[in-house]
Design a protein around this motif. Structure first.
Motif, short mmCIF file in Angstrom:
data_model
loop_
_atom_site.label_atom_id
_atom_site.label_comp_id
_atom_site.label_asym_id
_atom_site.label_seq_id
_atom_site.Cartn_x
_atom_site.Cartn_y
_atom_site.Cartn_z
N ALA A 153 0.86 -1.18 0.00
CA ALA A 153 0.00 0.00 0.00
C ALA A 153 0.89 1.23 0.00
N GLN A 156 4.41 3.09 1.13
CA GLN A 156 4.78 1.84 1.79
C GLN A 156 5.37 2.09 3.18
N THR A 159 2.56 2.39 5.67
CA THR A 159 1.93 1.09 5.89
C THR A 159 2.75 0.24 6.84
N GLN A 227 -8.59 -1.51 6.56
CA GLN A 227 -7.24 -1.94 6.21
C GLN A 227 -7.24 -2.86 5.00
N ARG A 230 -7.28 -0.58 2.18
CA ARG A 230 -5.98 0.09 2.03
C ARG A 230 -4.93 -0.84 1.43
N TYR A 231 -4.91 -2.09 1.90
CA TYR A 231 -3.93 -3.06 1.42
C TYR A 231 -4.33 -3.70 0.10
#
Length: 307
Positions: A153, A156, A159, A227, A230-231
């Motif tokens: 994501a 990085q 994340t 999440q 997001r990922y």
């Protein structure tokens, strides 16, 4: 049924079955053999705990910030003791900026690298090596996977920082070690399950159930869904939760699966992960994306050749 004739996946669960039967005061002729399985699991895991502790201590001593992953993290946070679940390999996550230092530290304490050996000028997003502990006398081989990345994501760095910011501290032997939060452990488990490209082992379902039992607050589920978006692992999480609900009837909040179902799926995710064969709309979309990417690549190469 004879315990010795069980398939490996079912045999894996015997360590968890025994304490559950004891807790419910069940008496059965097989209890003695189940107790033996439980004790053997506890003993084998203790050997791994000591090896893992030495690795974590060595990394901490050189100011590398390790985060325990995988099976050892699950046993240490979700299960009552080390006899409840067999551990087959060790996993540790280190910050990307500390990857080479972590590798050098492992080499110095007697671990040997198999495969790719990064050099100081290498880009750190390359796949990390597979590690195997150097046997001492007749000790069995111990496998350790060193990771410097779990989820993709942008940015990085943010994340990766969030994994440590949301980590929880647990005890591995007498050493305090950060591990992924239950939410991030569940996301990692569903991602690993999807990448295996095969039927999920039944013990992964048990692991997921234990993690979900720790997610008692609504905020945990909100974070799980956000999440996953997001990922860009909406699809793996959706199918994993559907499987859990169908097989184990877990108490997943009513809004979670509909929310995941309504979320837009990125092109990257459609291309990255396998899709359920009965979802014809998503399959069609993925095929169109793949076709578009192929034509785009062909056009670009042809244009470059004419310049």
């Amino acid at each position: 049924m004879d315990i010795e004739t069980l398939d490996p996946e079912s045999h894996h669960l015997l360590s968890l079955l025994y304490p559950n039967l004891v807790r419910h005061h069940v008496e059965d002729p097989h209890m003695g053999r189940l107790k033996g399985v439980y004790r053997r699991t506890w003993y084998a895991n203790q050997l791994l705990v000591q090896s893992f502790k030495l690795v974590l201590q060595a990394l901490q001593e050189v100011q590398v910030n390790p985060l325990a992953l995988g099976e050892m993290a699950l046993v240490s946070t979700c299960y009552a003791d080390y006899g409840h679940r067999p551990v087959y390999q060790l996993d540790v996550l280190v910050p990307r900026s500390q990857t080479l230092e972590a590798i050098d530290t492992l080499l110095q304490i007697g671990w040997t690298a198999h495969g790719y050996r990064p050099q100081s000028g290498d880009r750190l997003w390359k796949p990390m090596p597979f590690w195997k502990d150097t046997p001492v006398q007749n000790a069995p081989n111990i496998h350790l996977n060193l990771h410097n990345n779990l989820f993709q994501a942008a940015p990085q760095s943010f994340t990766d920082e969030q994994l440590w910011a949301n980590a929880v501290v647990t005890q591995i032997s007498d050493l305090s070690v950060p591990v992924l939060s239950p939410v991030d452990q569940l996301l990692h488990l569903c991602l690993k399950s999807n990448k295996e490209q095969q039927q999920r082992p039944i013990y992964w379902l048990a692991d997921a159930a234990m993690l979900i039992n720790l997610m008692s607050q609504e905020a945990d589920w909100v974070r799980l869904v956000t999440q996953a978006q997001r990922y860009q692992i909406i699809l793996p999480l959706r199918y994993f939760l559907m499987h859990l609900q169908a097989v184990l009837h877990l108490p997943i909040p009513d809004w979670v699966l509909p929310s995941l179902d309504k979320m837009a799926i990125s092109y990257h995710e459609l291309l990255e992960y396998n899709l359920m064969p009965d979802n014809k709309l998503l399959l069609l979309k993925a095929r169109m994306v793949r076709l578009r990417q192929r034509w785009k690549g062909l056009f670009t190469s042809q244009r470059a050749s004419t310049l």
